[in-house]
Design a protein around this motif. Structure first.
Motif, PDB file in Angstrom:
ATOM      1  N   VAL A 113      31.725 -33.697   8.990  1.00  0.00           N
ATOM      2  CA  VAL A 113      30.388 -33.671   8.382  1.00  0.00           C
ATOM      3  C   VAL A 113      29.809 -35.072   8.321  1.00  0.00           C
ATOM      4  CG1 VAL A 113      29.113 -33.207   6.271  1.00  0.00           C
ATOM      5  CG2 VAL A 113      30.822 -31.588   7.067  1.00  0.00           C
ATOM      6  N   ALA A 114      30.612 -36.024   7.881  1.00  0.00           N
ATOM      7  CA  ALA A 114      30.136 -37.402   7.774  1.00  0.00           C
ATOM      8  C   ALA A 114      29.666 -37.907   9.130  1.00  0.00           C
ATOM      9  CB  ALA A 114      31.241 -38.301   7.224  1.00  0.00           C
ATOM     10  N   ARG A 115      30.439 -37.596  10.169  1.00  0.00           N
ATOM     11  CA  ARG A 115      30.072 -38.028  11.523  1.00  0.00           C
ATOM     12  C   ARG A 115      28.755 -37.385  11.940  1.00  0.00           C
ATOM     13  NH1 ARG A 115      34.911 -37.595  13.145  1.00  0.00           N
ATOM     14  NH2 ARG A 115      34.752 -35.447  13.857  1.00  0.00           N
ATOM     15  N   ALA A 116      28.634 -36.080  11.710  1.00  0.00           N
ATOM     16  CA  ALA A 116      27.409 -35.372  12.091  1.00  0.00           C
ATOM     17  C   ALA A 116      26.200 -35.922  11.342  1.00  0.00           C
ATOM     18  CB  ALA A 116      27.556 -33.876  11.822  1.00  0.00           C
ATOM     19  N   LEU A 117      26.367 -36.153  10.048  1.00  0.00           N
ATOM     20  CA  LEU A 117      25.249 -36.635   9.236  1.00  0.00           C
ATOM     21  C   LEU A 117      24.846 -38.054   9.645  1.00  0.00           C
ATOM     22  CD1 LEU A 117      26.366 -35.362   5.725  1.00  0.00           C
ATOM     23  CD2 LEU A 117      24.581 -34.404   7.170  1.00  0.00           C
ATOM     24  N   ALA A 118      25.825 -38.925   9.800  1.00  0.00           N
ATOM     25  CA  ALA A 118      25.533 -40.328  10.092  1.00  0.00           C
ATOM     26  C   ALA A 118      24.913 -40.492  11.475  1.00  0.00           C
ATOM     27  CB  ALA A 118      26.810 -41.158   9.976  1.00  0.00           C
ATOM     28  N   VAL A 119      25.473 -39.802  12.454  1.00  0.00           N
ATOM     29  CA  VAL A 119      25.021 -39.984  13.830  1.00  0.00           C
ATOM     30  C   VAL A 119      23.633 -39.395  14.045  1.00  0.00           C
ATOM     31  CG1 VAL A 119      25.465 -39.282  16.220  1.00  0.00           C
ATOM     32  CG2 VAL A 119      27.326 -40.116  14.801  1.00  0.00           C
ATOM     33  N   GLN A 120      23.410 -38.198  13.511  1.00  0.00           N
ATOM     34  CA  GLN A 120      22.204 -37.478  13.882  1.00  0.00           C
ATOM     35  C   GLN A 120      20.980 -37.814  13.042  1.00  0.00           C
ATOM     36  OE1 GLN A 120      23.229 -33.321  13.880  1.00  0.00           O
ATOM     37  NE2 GLN A 120      24.997 -33.651  15.188  1.00  0.00           N
ATOM     38  N   VAL A 131      18.583 -35.944   5.909  1.00  0.00           N
ATOM     39  CA  VAL A 131      18.960 -34.722   6.621  1.00  0.00           C
ATOM     40  C   VAL A 131      18.084 -33.558   6.160  1.00  0.00           C
ATOM     41  CG1 VAL A 131      20.909 -33.204   7.140  1.00  0.00           C
ATOM     42  CG2 VAL A 131      21.329 -35.583   6.525  1.00  0.00           C
ATOM     43  N   PRO A 132      17.557 -32.770   7.099  1.00  0.00           N
ATOM     44  CA  PRO A 132      16.840 -31.560   6.687  1.00  0.00           C
ATOM     45  C   PRO A 132      17.811 -30.553   6.058  1.00  0.00           C
ATOM     46  CG  PRO A 132      16.478 -32.049   9.033  1.00  0.00           C
ATOM     47  CD  PRO A 132      17.550 -32.963   8.545  1.00  0.00           C
ATOM     48  N   LEU A 133      17.347 -29.807   5.087  1.00  0.00           N
ATOM     49  CA  LEU A 133      18.191 -28.817   4.420  1.00  0.00           C
ATOM     50  C   LEU A 133      18.723 -27.794   5.423  1.00  0.00           C
ATOM     51  CD1 LEU A 133      19.416 -27.896   1.779  1.00  0.00           C
ATOM     52  CD2 LEU A 133      17.317 -26.624   1.309  1.00  0.00           C
ATOM     53  N   GLU A 134      17.919 -27.416   6.388  1.00  0.00           N
ATOM     54  CA  GLU A 134      18.361 -26.451   7.401  1.00  0.00           C
ATOM     55  C   GLU A 134      19.575 -26.984   8.169  1.00  0.00           C
ATOM     56  OE1 GLU A 134      18.945 -23.054   8.899  1.00  0.00           O
ATOM     57  OE2 GLU A 134      17.296 -23.257   7.489  1.00  0.00           O
ATOM     58  N   GLU A 135      19.624 -28.287   8.369  1.00  0.00           N
ATOM     59  CA  GLU A 135      20.769 -28.900   9.051  1.00  0.00           C
ATOM     60  C   GLU A 135      22.034 -28.802   8.190  1.00  0.00           C
ATOM     61  OE1 GLU A 135      22.651 -30.732  12.294  1.00  0.00           O
ATOM     62  OE2 GLU A 135      20.632 -29.915  12.149  1.00  0.00           O
ATOM     63  N   GLY A 188      28.024 -32.337  -1.137  1.00  0.00           N
ATOM     64  CA  GLY A 188      28.882 -33.341  -1.756  1.00  0.00           C
ATOM     65  C   GLY A 188      29.281 -34.419  -0.767  1.00  0.00           C
ATOM     66  N   THR A 189      29.581 -34.006   0.456  1.00  0.00           N
ATOM     67  CA  THR A 189      29.925 -34.969   1.498  1.00  0.00           C
ATOM     68  C   THR A 189      28.718 -35.827   1.853  1.00  0.00           C
ATOM     69  OG1 THR A 189      31.592 -33.460   2.375  1.00  0.00           O
ATOM     70  CG2 THR A 189      30.860 -35.241   3.827  1.00  0.00           C
ATOM     71  N   ALA A 190      27.554 -35.195   1.950  1.00  0.00           N
ATOM     72  CA  ALA A 190      26.324 -35.954   2.234  1.00  0.00           C
ATOM     73  C   ALA A 190      26.110 -37.025   1.166  1.00  0.00           C
ATOM     74  CB  ALA A 190      25.122 -35.012   2.297  1.00  0.00           C
ATOM     75  N   GLN A 191      26.352 -36.648  -0.086  1.00  0.00           N
ATOM     76  CA  GLN A 191      26.193 -37.612  -1.178  1.00  0.00           C
ATOM     77  C   GLN A 191      27.191 -38.751  -1.031  1.00  0.00           C
ATOM     78  OE1 GLN A 191      26.803 -36.011  -5.108  1.00  0.00           O
ATOM     79  NE2 GLN A 191      25.819 -37.754  -6.067  1.00  0.00           N
ATOM     80  N   SER A 192      28.445 -38.413  -0.702  1.00  0.00           N
ATOM     81  CA  SER A 192      29.489 -39.444  -0.637  1.00  0.00           C
ATOM     82  C   SER A 192      29.264 -40.430   0.501  1.00  0.00           C
ATOM     83  CB  SER A 192      30.876 -38.803  -0.536  1.00  0.00           C
ATOM     84  OG  SER A 192      31.063 -38.212   0.717  1.00  0.00           O
ATOM     85  N   VAL A 193      28.576 -39.998   1.570  1.00  0.00           N
ATOM     86  CA  VAL A 193      28.302 -40.930   2.669  1.00  0.00           C
ATOM     87  C   VAL A 193      26.919 -41.571   2.547  1.00  0.00           C
ATOM     88  CG1 VAL A 193      29.912 -39.807   4.251  1.00  0.00           C
ATOM     89  CG2 VAL A 193      27.499 -39.129   4.275  1.00  0.00           C
ATOM     90  N   GLY A 206      14.826 -35.933   1.675  1.00  0.00           N
ATOM     91  CA  GLY A 206      14.342 -37.063   0.877  1.00  0.00           C
ATOM     92  C   GLY A 206      14.870 -37.107  -0.546  1.00  0.00           C
ATOM     93  N   GLU A 207      15.745 -36.155  -0.905  1.00  0.00           N
ATOM     94  CA  GLU A 207      16.285 -36.097  -2.266  1.00  0.00           C
ATOM     95  C   GLU A 207      17.755 -36.467  -2.290  1.00  0.00           C
ATOM     96  OE1 GLU A 207      15.272 -32.823  -4.954  1.00  0.00           O
ATOM     97  OE2 GLU A 207      14.138 -31.959  -3.291  1.00  0.00           O
ATOM     98  N   ASP A 208      18.226 -36.908  -3.458  1.00  0.00           N
ATOM     99  CA  ASP A 208      19.643 -37.131  -3.662  1.00  0.00           C
ATOM    100  C   ASP A 208      20.341 -35.774  -3.559  1.00  0.00           C
ATOM    101  OD1 ASP A 208      22.198 -37.278  -5.018  1.00  0.00           O
ATOM    102  OD2 ASP A 208      21.544 -39.237  -5.763  1.00  0.00           O
ATOM    103  N   PRO A 209      21.401 -35.674  -2.736  1.00  0.00           N
ATOM    104  CA  PRO A 209      22.091 -34.384  -2.612  1.00  0.00           C
ATOM    105  C   PRO A 209      22.553 -33.811  -3.950  1.00  0.00           C
ATOM    106  CG  PRO A 209      22.850 -35.882  -0.917  1.00  0.00           C
ATOM    107  CD  PRO A 209      21.960 -36.676  -1.830  1.00  0.00           C
ATOM    108  N   HIS A 210      22.872 -34.685  -4.912  1.00  0.00           N
ATOM    109  CA  HIS A 210      23.320 -34.172  -6.203  1.00  0.00           C
ATOM    110  C   HIS A 210      22.216 -33.387  -6.915  1.00  0.00           C
ATOM    111  CE1 HIS A 210      26.349 -33.841  -9.273  1.00  0.00           C
ATOM    112  NE2 HIS A 210      25.386 -33.988 -10.163  1.00  0.00           N
ATOM    113  N   ASP A 211      20.967 -33.772  -6.696  1.00  0.00           N
ATOM    114  CA  ASP A 211      19.854 -33.022  -7.282  1.00  0.00           C
ATOM    115  C   ASP A 211      19.812 -31.605  -6.713  1.00  0.00           C
ATOM    116  OD1 ASP A 211      19.184 -35.251  -8.735  1.00  0.00           O
ATOM    117  OD2 ASP A 211      17.570 -35.877  -7.396  1.00  0.00           O
ATOM    118  N   LEU A 212      20.094 -31.476  -5.409  1.00  0.00           N
ATOM    119  CA  LEU A 212      20.121 -30.152  -4.790  1.00  0.00           C
ATOM    120  C   LEU A 212      21.323 -29.347  -5.292  1.00  0.00           C
ATOM    121  CD1 LEU A 212      19.095 -31.134  -1.160  1.00  0.00           C
ATOM    122  CD2 LEU A 212      17.673 -30.113  -2.930  1.00  0.00           C
ATOM    123  N   ILE A 213      22.457 -30.016  -5.503  1.00  0.00           N
ATOM    124  CA  ILE A 213      23.634 -29.357  -6.066  1.00  0.00           C
ATOM    125  C   ILE A 213      23.288 -28.779  -7.438  1.00  0.00           C
ATOM    126  CG2 ILE A 213      25.951 -29.772  -7.008  1.00  0.00           C
ATOM    127  CD1 ILE A 213      26.315 -31.819  -4.671  1.00  0.00           C
TER     128      ILE A 213
END
Length: 85
Positions: free
Chosen positions: A12-19, A24-28, A54-59, A65-72
């Motif tokens: 996940v970290a690789r996918a998020l960082a590279v792309q 990241v769009p929520l659909e992604e 959670g992984t998106a937040q950690s990386v 445009g939002e903090d992933p924790h807000d979506l959690i």
């Protein structure tokens, strides 16, 4: 809460960082969760989505445009409802 395996985090970290260069769009997130679902320990798809957020937040990514924790928090409160699959 289920703790995602290292392989899920790494993939996940690789996918998020590279792309997405940090945002990241929520659909992604849903798309990544569908790919990672077989390796997830979560009972429901929404649990896998929470793992990916959670992984998106950690990386250090943002999602829509939002903090992933807000979506959690929004998922826990029922304000944001991920798809069933």
């Amino acid at each position: 809460h289920a703790v995602p395996s290292d392989s899920i985090c790494a993939g996940v970290a690789r996918a998020l960082a590279v792309q997405h260069k940090g945002n990241v769009p929520l659909e992604e997130i849903y798309k990544i969760a569908r790919v990672m679902r077989p390796r997830s320990l979560a009972k429901k798809f929404s649990g896998t989505v929470l793992e990916i957020l959670g992984t998106a937040q950690s990386v250090g990514c943002t999602v829509e445009g939002e903090d992933p924790h807000d979506l959690i928090d929004q998922i826990h409160e029922g304000e944001l409802v991920p798809p069933d699959e």
